[in-house]
Motif scaffolding. Structure first.
Motif, PDB file in Angstrom:
ATOM      1  N   ASP A  26      40.052  59.214   6.794  1.00  0.00           N
ATOM      2  CA  ASP A  26      40.199  57.976   7.759  1.00  0.00           C
ATOM      3  C   ASP A  26      40.913  56.916   6.537  1.00  0.00           C
ATOM      4  O   ASP A  26      40.191  56.389   5.660  1.00  0.00           O
ATOM      5  N   LEU A  27      41.995  56.813   6.472  1.00  0.00           N
ATOM      6  CA  LEU A  27      42.859  55.993   5.320  1.00  0.00           C
ATOM      7  C   LEU A  27      42.690  54.386   5.818  1.00  0.00           C
ATOM      8  O   LEU A  27      42.611  53.580   4.929  1.00  0.00           O
ATOM      9  N   ASN A  28      42.571  54.077   6.837  1.00  0.00           N
ATOM     10  CA  ASN A  28      42.410  52.665   7.226  1.00  0.00           C
ATOM     11  C   ASN A  28      41.057  51.923   6.916  1.00  0.00           C
ATOM     12  O   ASN A  28      41.117  50.691   6.700  1.00  0.00           O
ATOM     13  N   ASN A  29      39.890  52.654   7.218  1.00  0.00           N
ATOM     14  CA  ASN A  29      38.658  52.226   7.064  1.00  0.00           C
ATOM     15  C   ASN A  29      37.792  52.758   6.278  1.00  0.00           C
ATOM     16  O   ASN A  29      36.848  53.404   6.771  1.00  0.00           O
ATOM     17  N   THR A  30      37.992  52.686   4.708  1.00  0.00           N
ATOM     18  CA  THR A  30      37.091  53.595   3.855  1.00  0.00           C
ATOM     19  C   THR A  30      36.004  52.756   3.491  1.00  0.00           C
ATOM     20  O   THR A  30      35.127  53.179   2.822  1.00  0.00           O
ATOM     21  N   LEU A  31      35.890  51.355   3.399  1.00  0.00           N
ATOM     22  CA  LEU A  31      34.925  50.432   3.060  1.00  0.00           C
ATOM     23  C   LEU A  31      33.970  50.038   4.120  1.00  0.00           C
ATOM     24  O   LEU A  31      34.429  49.819   5.108  1.00  0.00           O
ATOM     25  N   THR A  32      32.715  49.778   3.630  1.00  0.00           N
ATOM     26  CA  THR A  32      31.791  49.476   4.725  1.00  0.00           C
ATOM     27  C   THR A  32      32.006  47.800   4.766  1.00  0.00           C
ATOM     28  O   THR A  32      32.463  47.296   3.831  1.00  0.00           O
ATOM     29  N   ASP A  33      31.338  47.205   5.497  1.00  0.00           N
ATOM     30  CA  ASP A  33      31.641  45.698   5.821  1.00  0.00           C
ATOM     31  C   ASP A  33      30.824  44.868   4.568  1.00  0.00           C
ATOM     32  O   ASP A  33      31.458  43.904   3.966  1.00  0.00           O
ATOM     33  N   GLU A  34      29.515  45.552   3.992  1.00  0.00           N
ATOM     34  CA  GLU A  34      28.920  45.104   2.874  1.00  0.00           C
ATOM     35  C   GLU A  34      29.896  45.164   1.666  1.00  0.00           C
ATOM     36  O   GLU A  34      30.040  44.159   0.911  1.00  0.00           O
ATOM     37  N   GLU A  35      30.713  46.092   1.565  1.00  0.00           N
ATOM     38  CA  GLU A  35      31.361  46.200   0.275  1.00  0.00           C
ATOM     39  C   GLU A  35      32.520  45.554   0.503  1.00  0.00           C
ATOM     40  O   GLU A  35      32.998  44.919  -0.363  1.00  0.00           O
ATOM     41  N   ARG A  36      33.326  45.174   1.795  1.00  0.00           N
ATOM     42  CA  ARG A  36      34.303  44.374   1.795  1.00  0.00           C
ATOM     43  C   ARG A  36      34.155  42.851   1.621  1.00  0.00           C
ATOM     44  O   ARG A  36      34.764  42.204   1.005  1.00  0.00           O
ATOM     45  N   GLU A  37      32.680  42.496   1.968  1.00  0.00           N
ATOM     46  CA  GLU A  37      32.321  41.169   1.746  1.00  0.00           C
ATOM     47  C   GLU A  37      32.194  40.986   0.035  1.00  0.00           C
ATOM     48  O   GLU A  37      32.584  39.805  -0.311  1.00  0.00           O
ATOM     49  N   GLU A  38      31.573  41.727  -0.512  1.00  0.00           N
ATOM     50  CA  GLU A  38      31.382  41.919  -1.859  1.00  0.00           C
ATOM     51  C   GLU A  38      32.727  41.709  -2.730  1.00  0.00           C
ATOM     52  O   GLU A  38      32.978  40.846  -3.584  1.00  0.00           O
ATOM     53  N   ILE A  39      33.710  42.535  -2.348  1.00  0.00           N
ATOM     54  CA  ILE A  39      34.876  42.432  -3.029  1.00  0.00           C
ATOM     55  C   ILE A  39      35.354  40.978  -2.708  1.00  0.00           C
ATOM     56  O   ILE A  39      36.402  40.561  -3.615  1.00  0.00           O
ATOM     57  N   LEU A  40      35.559  40.669  -1.426  1.00  0.00           N
ATOM     58  CA  LEU A  40      35.870  39.313  -1.040  1.00  0.00           C
ATOM     59  C   LEU A  40      35.600  38.127  -2.003  1.00  0.00           C
ATOM     60  O   LEU A  40      36.140  37.389  -2.433  1.00  0.00           O
ATOM     61  N   SER A  41      34.254  38.263  -2.250  1.00  0.00           N
ATOM     62  CA  SER A  41      33.514  37.438  -2.845  1.00  0.00           C
ATOM     63  C   SER A  41      34.002  37.213  -4.272  1.00  0.00           C
ATOM     64  O   SER A  41      34.186  36.192  -4.920  1.00  0.00           O
ATOM     65  N   GLU A  42      34.067  38.560  -4.788  1.00  0.00           N
ATOM     66  CA  GLU A  42      34.358  38.606  -6.174  1.00  0.00           C
ATOM     67  C   GLU A  42      35.919  38.155  -6.515  1.00  0.00           C
ATOM     68  O   GLU A  42      36.271  37.620  -7.490  1.00  0.00           O
ATOM     69  N   LEU A  43      36.677  38.545  -5.420  1.00  0.00           N
ATOM     70  CA  LEU A  43      38.251  37.920  -5.498  1.00  0.00           C
ATOM     71  C   LEU A  43      38.363  36.440  -5.406  1.00  0.00           C
ATOM     72  O   LEU A  43      38.955  35.737  -6.107  1.00  0.00           O
ATOM     73  N   THR A  44      37.545  35.743  -4.671  1.00  0.00           N
ATOM     74  CA  THR A  44      37.306  34.432  -4.624  1.00  0.00           C
ATOM     75  C   THR A  44      37.051  33.754  -5.860  1.00  0.00           C
ATOM     76  O   THR A  44      37.530  32.950  -6.479  1.00  0.00           O
ATOM     77  N   LYS A  45      35.921  34.205  -6.477  1.00  0.00           N
ATOM     78  CA  LYS A  45      35.518  34.069  -7.869  1.00  0.00           C
ATOM     79  C   LYS A  45      36.552  34.137  -8.978  1.00  0.00           C
ATOM     80  O   LYS A  45      36.844  33.044  -9.840  1.00  0.00           O
ATOM     81  N   LEU A  46      37.284  35.211  -8.700  1.00  0.00           N
ATOM     82  CA  LEU A  46      38.153  35.253  -9.954  1.00  0.00           C
ATOM     83  C   LEU A  46      39.606  34.342  -9.755  1.00  0.00           C
ATOM     84  O   LEU A  46      40.036  33.948 -10.608  1.00  0.00           O
ATOM     85  N   GLU A  47      39.966  34.065  -8.368  1.00  0.00           N
ATOM     86  CA  GLU A  47      40.903  33.103  -8.328  1.00  0.00           C
ATOM     87  C   GLU A  47      40.231  31.760  -8.836  1.00  0.00           C
ATOM     88  O   GLU A  47      41.325  30.853  -9.179  1.00  0.00           O
TER      89      GLU A  47
END
Length: 192
Positions: A26-47
């Motif tokens: 399944d190429l569309n949804n390989t991340l869990t919701d927790e992992e997705r939130e963590e990556i978005l948080s890290e991305l916001t901090k980097l920006e």
């Protein structure tokens, strides 16, 4: 399974796989919701960090420009200093030194060759001028010139042109016999 040729940007060779294996992933949804939130948080901090660093850099560049202005360092002076530094670096490089030495040697050899050539040409002209053929031709030209002058003295026209003198000298040379080095004069020319 067949292997294709690797491209310049491909980190690993691309291999063809069975279609059944691809449909299982399944190429569309390989991340869990927790992992997705963590990556978005890290991305916001980097920006935010990038934005802060840009502001700090802009502040440092402004301070840098102010200090240069106080010292009287203009962009033109800076350019001149950079050029002088680059020129010095180039002159001290081994490639420049080797090229300079090679060109210097080539220039010396070329100068010597031209000097030798000039000496040889001068010597040949000297030898030619002292040759019996040239002396004979020189005497004929002198004789023809003096004859033309004497012929033209009584006439209304001026002295003969250079072409007429050469033509007369050539005519006199053509009439010369091998046994006699003196030219035979025609009816209107005087023998020298």
């Amino acid at each position: 399974m067949e292997t294709r040729q690797q491209g310049l940007l491909d980190p690993e060779p691309v291999t063809e796989v069975d279609e059944e294996m691809v449909s299982d992933v399944d190429l569309n949804n390989t991340l869990t919701d927790e992992e997705r939130e963590e990556i978005l948080s890290e991305l916001t901090k980097l920006e935010e960090d990038i934005s802060t660093l840009r502001q700090v850099l802009a502040s440092k560049e402004k301070h840098h420009s102010e200090l240069k202005a106080k010292l009287g360092i203009t962009p033109l002076i800076e350019l001149k200093q950079n050029f002088n530094r680059s020129w010095y670096d180039m002159q001290t490089s081994t490639a420049y030194k080797k090229t300079s030495e090679t060109l210097s040697t080539a220039g010396q050899k070329t100068s010597a060759a031209f000097t030798t050539l000039g000496t040889a040409i001068s010597r040949k002209f000297g030898d030619m001028r002292n040759s019996p053929s040239f002396k004979s031709f020189e005497e004929k030209v002198e004789c023809t010139v003096s004859n033309k002058k004497q012929t033209k003295v009584g006439s209304q026209g001026g002295g003969g042109s250079f072409e007429e003198v050469l033509s007369s000298a050539a005519h006199a040379s053509a009439q010369e016999t091998p046994s006699n080095n003196m030219s035979e004069s025609s009816d209107h020319e005087r023998t020298c």
